[in-house]
Design an enzyme around this catalytic site. Structure first.
Site, short mmCIF file in Angstrom:
data_model
loop_
_atom_site.label_atom_id
_atom_site.label_comp_id
_atom_site.label_asym_id
_atom_site.label_seq_id
_atom_site.Cartn_x
_atom_site.Cartn_y
_atom_site.Cartn_z
N LYS A 187 0.87 -1.35 -0.20
CA LYS A 187 0.05 0.19 -0.32
C LYS A 187 0.79 1.26 -0.07
CE LYS A 187 -3.89 -2.19 2.12
NZ LYS A 187 -4.62 -2.82 3.44
N GLN A 190 -5.24 -1.53 9.54
CA GLN A 190 -5.08 -2.62 8.90
C GLN A 190 -5.55 -3.69 9.91
OE1 GLN A 190 -3.59 -3.33 5.79
NE2 GLN A 190 -4.49 -5.52 6.15
N ASP A 221 -11.38 2.81 3.90
CA ASP A 221 -11.61 1.23 3.77
C ASP A 221 -13.29 1.23 3.82
OD1 ASP A 221 -9.96 -0.79 3.31
OD2 ASP A 221 -9.45 -1.00 5.62
#
Ligand code: NDP
Length: 299
Positions: A54, A98, A121
């Site tokens: 990422k 995460q 997200d």
């Protein structure tokens, strides 16, 4: 094999290039650099690889990348304090925590502490609600990537029969909402669905997000249907049990023999997820500054 292969790797490269071009325009025209902050708690090896990828792709797109790597034992309050600092930081337009988080941390509490406008997200309860009610949201990256590929392949999805196999909050449910938003007739199937084969056979679009290697076979697919395989399963290699290989939730050869189009594993949905994370960060940045959003990169 008759199916057209939907090349997610090539599509993701196109999305990243589109993001990079828009980012360059933001810098040149407004002096704005979109920023993505990623928070990693602990040493989970798969998460470390994701976070590294990422970061690399964020920088390649011309954005700022902020990585916060915390010890596995970091108290929940400290993680919440970091999220609050990132919420207040004007250089940060997207925040990603995460998952999975260590067991002592309440993941829902942490995710819902993120400013919904920075929740790239799309897991914050506000974004879930906005998507569910057909309003402008930040949308989870994997289903957004699937939607982009489906729109690209079909053009208009209106009236198509779609079956989503899997009802997770990360993939299945938001995928179904997105397809509904594009006026598909949507069925969500799951482990209690009776006669899953018959349900899948009526679909023009099958999205498989199950986590069971090669469960969906060609005789479940309507001839000419589009198969989007979200599954990523590591299984023993048939020629060498000491090695492994990746397979999807669909049995590729038998599905490709019947389908009109199919995403391979690897190289299908997978690469689209990070590309959509970058797209969401750009979208969040444009919204934060009241600027036009990139065309074709949102739901
Ligand atoms: P979850 O385990 O959270 O959900 C799986 C879903 O599949 C559940 O709703 C479950 O039903 C359903 N299911 C399980 N077994 C069956 C069965 N025999 N028949 C019908 N339905 C079944 O998984 P995720 O949604 O998180 O992930 C799904 C897959 O996608 C995994 O392989 C994962 O690795 C992959 N993935 C890939 C990503 C990418 O970037 N390409 C990103 C995210 C996930 P029930 O609710 O009834 O238990």
């Amino acid at each position: 094999m008759g199916a057209q292969i939907i090349d997610g790797k090539a599509f993701a490269a196109k999305v990243r290039a589109q993001v990079a071009a828009h980012v360059a325009g933001l810098k040149a025209g407004h002096g704005i650099v979109p920023g993505l902050a990623v928070v990693l708690v602990g040493q989970d090896p798969a998460s470390q690889v994701y976070v590294k990828n990422k970061g690399v792709q964020t920088i390649e797109a011309g954005m700022a990348s902020f990585e916060h790597k915390l010890d596995a034992a970091t108290p929940e309050a400290e993680i919440l304090a970091l999220v609050a600092r990132l919420n207040a930081d004007p250089a940060v337009h997207g925040i990603l925590v995460q998952l999975p988080l260590p067991a002592h941390v309440d993941a829902a509490l942490v995710i819902n502490a993120i400013d919904p406008a920075k929740d790239v997200d799309g897991f914050h309860i506000s974004n879930v609600g906005l998507l569910g009610t057909g309003q402008k949201a930040l949308v989870p990256c994997t289903p957004l990537g699937c939607l982009m590929m489906l729109r690209d392949h079909h053009g208009d999805l209106s009236g198509l029969e779609a079956v989503v196999v899997g009802r997770s909050n990360i993939v299945g449910k938001p995928m179904a909402q997105l397809l509904l938003g594009d006026s598909c007739t949507v069925t969500i199937a799951h482990s209690r669905t009776a006669d899953l084969g018959a349900v899948c056979r009526r679909a023009d679009i099958v999205v498989a997000a199950v986590g069971r290697p090669e469960m969906i076979r060609g005789d479940w697919i309507k001839p000419g249907a589009t198969v989007i395989d979200v599954g990523i399963n590591r299984v023993p290699h048939p020629d060498d049990p000491a090695k492994t290989r990746l397979v999807g939730d669909c049995h590729y050869d038998s599905c490709a023999a019947v389908a009109g189009a199919i995403t391979p594993v690897p190289g299908g949905v997978g690469p689209m997820t990070i590309a959509c994370l970058l797209a969401n960060t750009l979208t969040a940045c444009c919204r934060a500054h009241g600027l036009d959003e990139p065309v074709g990169l949102t739901a």
